[in-house]
Design a protein around this motif. Sequence first.
Motif, PDB file in Angstrom:
ATOM      1  N   GLU A 215       0.922  -1.064   0.069  1.00  0.00           N
ATOM      2  CA  GLU A 215       0.158   0.095   0.140  1.00  0.00           C
ATOM      3  C   GLU A 215       0.863   1.408  -0.013  1.00  0.00           C
ATOM      4  OE1 GLU A 215      -3.663   0.064   2.578  1.00  0.00           O
ATOM      5  OE2 GLU A 215      -3.094  -2.307   3.151  1.00  0.00           O
ATOM      6  N   SER A 216       0.346   2.480  -0.188  1.00  0.00           N
ATOM      7  CA  SER A 216       1.101   3.673  -0.028  1.00  0.00           C
ATOM      8  C   SER A 216       2.021   3.488   1.313  1.00  0.00           C
ATOM      9  CB  SER A 216       0.100   4.902  -0.053  1.00  0.00           C
ATOM     10  OG  SER A 216      -0.616   4.942  -0.971  1.00  0.00           O
ATOM     11  N   ALA A 217       3.133   3.927   0.888  1.00  0.00           N
ATOM     12  CA  ALA A 217       4.418   3.942   1.950  1.00  0.00           C
ATOM     13  C   ALA A 217       4.126   5.083   2.992  1.00  0.00           C
ATOM     14  CB  ALA A 217       5.635   4.173   1.391  1.00  0.00           C
ATOM     15  N   ARG A 218       3.739   4.837   4.274  1.00  0.00           N
ATOM     16  CA  ARG A 218       3.660   5.861   5.281  1.00  0.00           C
ATOM     17  C   ARG A 218       4.440   6.014   6.405  1.00  0.00           C
ATOM     18  NH1 ARG A 218      -2.324   6.869   8.349  1.00  0.00           N
ATOM     19  NH2 ARG A 218      -1.384   8.727   9.595  1.00  0.00           N
ATOM     20  N   TRP A 219       4.868   4.717   6.912  1.00  0.00           N
ATOM     21  CA  TRP A 219       5.646   4.684   8.175  1.00  0.00           C
ATOM     22  C   TRP A 219       7.192   4.491   8.037  1.00  0.00           C
ATOM     23  CZ3 TRP A 219       1.524   5.934  10.550  1.00  0.00           C
ATOM     24  CH2 TRP A 219       0.151   5.417  10.463  1.00  0.00           C
ATOM     25  N   ALA A 220       7.643   5.426   8.885  1.00  0.00           N
ATOM     26  CA  ALA A 220       9.303   5.513   8.929  1.00  0.00           C
ATOM     27  C   ALA A 220       9.732   4.458   9.795  1.00  0.00           C
ATOM     28  CB  ALA A 220       9.693   6.825   9.112  1.00  0.00           C
ATOM     29  N   GLY A 221       8.787   3.827  10.631  1.00  0.00           N
ATOM     30  CA  GLY A 221       9.428   3.150  11.667  1.00  0.00           C
ATOM     31  C   GLY A 221       7.952   2.551  12.576  1.00  0.00           C
ATOM     32  N   CYS A 222       8.133   1.375  13.149  1.00  0.00           N
ATOM     33  CA  CYS A 222       6.924   0.812  13.888  1.00  0.00           C
ATOM     34  C   CYS A 222       7.561  -0.072  15.009  1.00  0.00           C
ATOM     35  CB  CYS A 222       5.898   0.119  12.967  1.00  0.00           C
ATOM     36  SG  CYS A 222       4.517  -0.755  13.663  1.00  0.00           S
ATOM     37  N   ILE A 223       6.858   0.236  16.218  1.00  0.00           N
ATOM     38  CA  ILE A 223       7.012  -0.754  17.396  1.00  0.00           C
ATOM     39  C   ILE A 223       5.561  -1.205  17.369  1.00  0.00           C
ATOM     40  CG2 ILE A 223       7.376  -0.771  19.814  1.00  0.00           C
ATOM     41  CD1 ILE A 223       9.029   1.640  19.289  1.00  0.00           C
ATOM     42  N   ASP A 224       5.570  -2.704  17.078  1.00  0.00           N
ATOM     43  CA  ASP A 224       4.093  -3.476  17.375  1.00  0.00           C
ATOM     44  C   ASP A 224       3.972  -4.412  18.308  1.00  0.00           C
ATOM     45  OD1 ASP A 224       1.929  -4.407  16.048  1.00  0.00           O
ATOM     46  OD2 ASP A 224       2.929  -6.268  15.703  1.00  0.00           O
ATOM     47  N   ALA A 225       2.788  -3.970  19.009  1.00  0.00           N
ATOM     48  CA  ALA A 225       2.330  -4.979  20.256  1.00  0.00           C
ATOM     49  C   ALA A 225       1.481  -5.635  20.074  1.00  0.00           C
ATOM     50  CB  ALA A 225       2.178  -3.929  21.585  1.00  0.00           C
ATOM     51  N   VAL A 226       0.963  -5.692  18.744  1.00  0.00           N
ATOM     52  CA  VAL A 226      -0.416  -6.477  18.475  1.00  0.00           C
ATOM     53  C   VAL A 226       0.051  -7.643  17.725  1.00  0.00           C
ATOM     54  CG1 VAL A 226      -2.618  -6.186  17.463  1.00  0.00           C
ATOM     55  CG2 VAL A 226      -1.650  -4.383  18.421  1.00  0.00           C
ATOM     56  N   GLY A 227       0.573  -7.783  16.535  1.00  0.00           N
ATOM     57  CA  GLY A 227       0.991  -8.878  15.752  1.00  0.00           C
ATOM     58  C   GLY A 227      -0.339  -9.133  14.921  1.00  0.00           C
ATOM     59  N   GLY A 228      -0.547 -10.426  14.429  1.00  0.00           N
ATOM     60  CA  GLY A 228      -1.677 -10.641  13.765  1.00  0.00           C
ATOM     61  C   GLY A 228      -2.108  -9.979  12.366  1.00  0.00           C
ATOM     62  N   LYS A 229      -3.306  -9.633  12.353  1.00  0.00           N
ATOM     63  CA  LYS A 229      -3.778  -9.111  11.164  1.00  0.00           C
ATOM     64  C   LYS A 229      -3.068  -7.465  10.857  1.00  0.00           C
ATOM     65  CE  LYS A 229      -8.258 -11.669  10.834  1.00  0.00           C
ATOM     66  NZ  LYS A 229      -9.628 -11.513  10.909  1.00  0.00           N
ATOM     67  N   ILE A 230      -3.106  -7.204  12.099  1.00  0.00           N
ATOM     68  CA  ILE A 230      -2.586  -5.774  11.962  1.00  0.00           C
ATOM     69  C   ILE A 230      -1.116  -5.477  11.685  1.00  0.00           C
ATOM     70  CG2 ILE A 230      -1.929  -3.667  13.667  1.00  0.00           C
ATOM     71  CD1 ILE A 230      -4.670  -3.983  14.901  1.00  0.00           C
ATOM     72  N   LEU A 231      -0.340  -6.447  12.118  1.00  0.00           N
ATOM     73  CA  LEU A 231       1.239  -6.433  11.689  1.00  0.00           C
ATOM     74  C   LEU A 231       1.227  -6.763  10.172  1.00  0.00           C
ATOM     75  CD1 LEU A 231       4.096  -6.205  12.167  1.00  0.00           C
ATOM     76  CD2 LEU A 231       3.930  -8.716  13.093  1.00  0.00           C
ATOM     77  N   ALA A 232       0.424  -7.412   9.853  1.00  0.00           N
ATOM     78  CA  ALA A 232       0.339  -7.973   8.493  1.00  0.00           C
ATOM     79  C   ALA A 232       0.281  -6.684   7.502  1.00  0.00           C
ATOM     80  CB  ALA A 232      -0.689  -9.098   7.907  1.00  0.00           C
ATOM     81  N   ARG A 233      -0.991  -6.059   7.913  1.00  0.00           N
ATOM     82  CA  ARG A 233      -1.208  -4.568   7.147  1.00  0.00           C
ATOM     83  C   ARG A 233      -0.115  -3.554   7.300  1.00  0.00           C
ATOM     84  NH1 ARG A 233      -6.214  -1.893   6.553  1.00  0.00           N
ATOM     85  NH2 ARG A 233      -5.992  -0.296   4.672  1.00  0.00           N
TER      86      ARG A 233
END
Length: 332
Positions: A215-233
């Motif tokens: 998808e459109s590139a938006r995030w310069a970095g991410c700290i993900d505490a959720v995983g699953g579908k949200i991490l995939a997106r």
Amino acid sequence: MSKFNALVLNRDDDENLSHAVEQLDESELPAEGEVLIAVEYSTVNYKDGLCFAGQRGLVKIYPHIPGIDFAGEVISSEDDRYSAGDKVILTGWRVGEIWWGGFAQRAKVKADWLVPLPKGLTTRDAMSVGTAGLTAMLSILTLEDRGLQKGDGEILLTGAGGGVGSIATALLASMGHEVTAMTGRPDIATYLTGLGATNIIARSELEEETGRPLESARWAGCIDAVGGKILARVLTQMKPNATVAAVGNAGGNSLATTVIPFLLRGVGLIGIDSASCPYERRVQAWARIASDLPIDKLNDAVTVVGLADVPGHCADILKGRIQGRVLVDVNS
């Protein structure tokens, strides 16, 4: 003082769990420990909640003292690295799971598991941060190792209302980054902006599966505490050569994605293991916490409780009812 108070967890022959604040003797502490510590503060973490819920694979021998991290003062040490009067921090190493932990006025642990309390922090400060803050700082160091600099763009924090997300928000904002906090609790938006979040987005914005590999590139970095579908997106929305630091799996263990973000954008996905992090890296992270974290911003994010109050908060953390950090004053 050879006697001390401890929150003791028991399981009977019928697999029923019980808990109580009991008075124990120092001679009952693990003989293998090299450093005896007068614990001053501990915290309530998700894994503590699992211990009180009887999660299999964590506590193996009862009676047991949970509490996966603590800070306090050395009483005595068989290891030359520590002396009586030294202030120390412990996080990880399965303390509070297979080793007696920090929900007590005394603890006896291996010297290799400790780090000195850095200048500029009190033991209360250290446990206001705790494992969650260490994990947040290790995540930021990982993003920086991969090239993240101030001005690169939005940093996404998923599950931002939890301990890791709250402290990461305050840290990144104090470093001058633009922080976008994702949460499923719209009522905590003011709390997150108070910590320094620039933007707040609803969890629902990232839950939908589009089926698109990029998808459109938006995030310069991410700290993900959720995983699953949200991490995939999220992986499909990362900027070229940006990195996701994975710290949790509240949204599930599975990851249905493609290799396209990694091949076409050079996206990095790196897991953060704070539990057995090497000594030098832990020291580096705590030094950065001491220098970069605006502790005063955490005051409204910290709830202080005594040992007797811990079980109720452990139940709440499993239900997602905890905002920020729960600090345990083991002497109250």
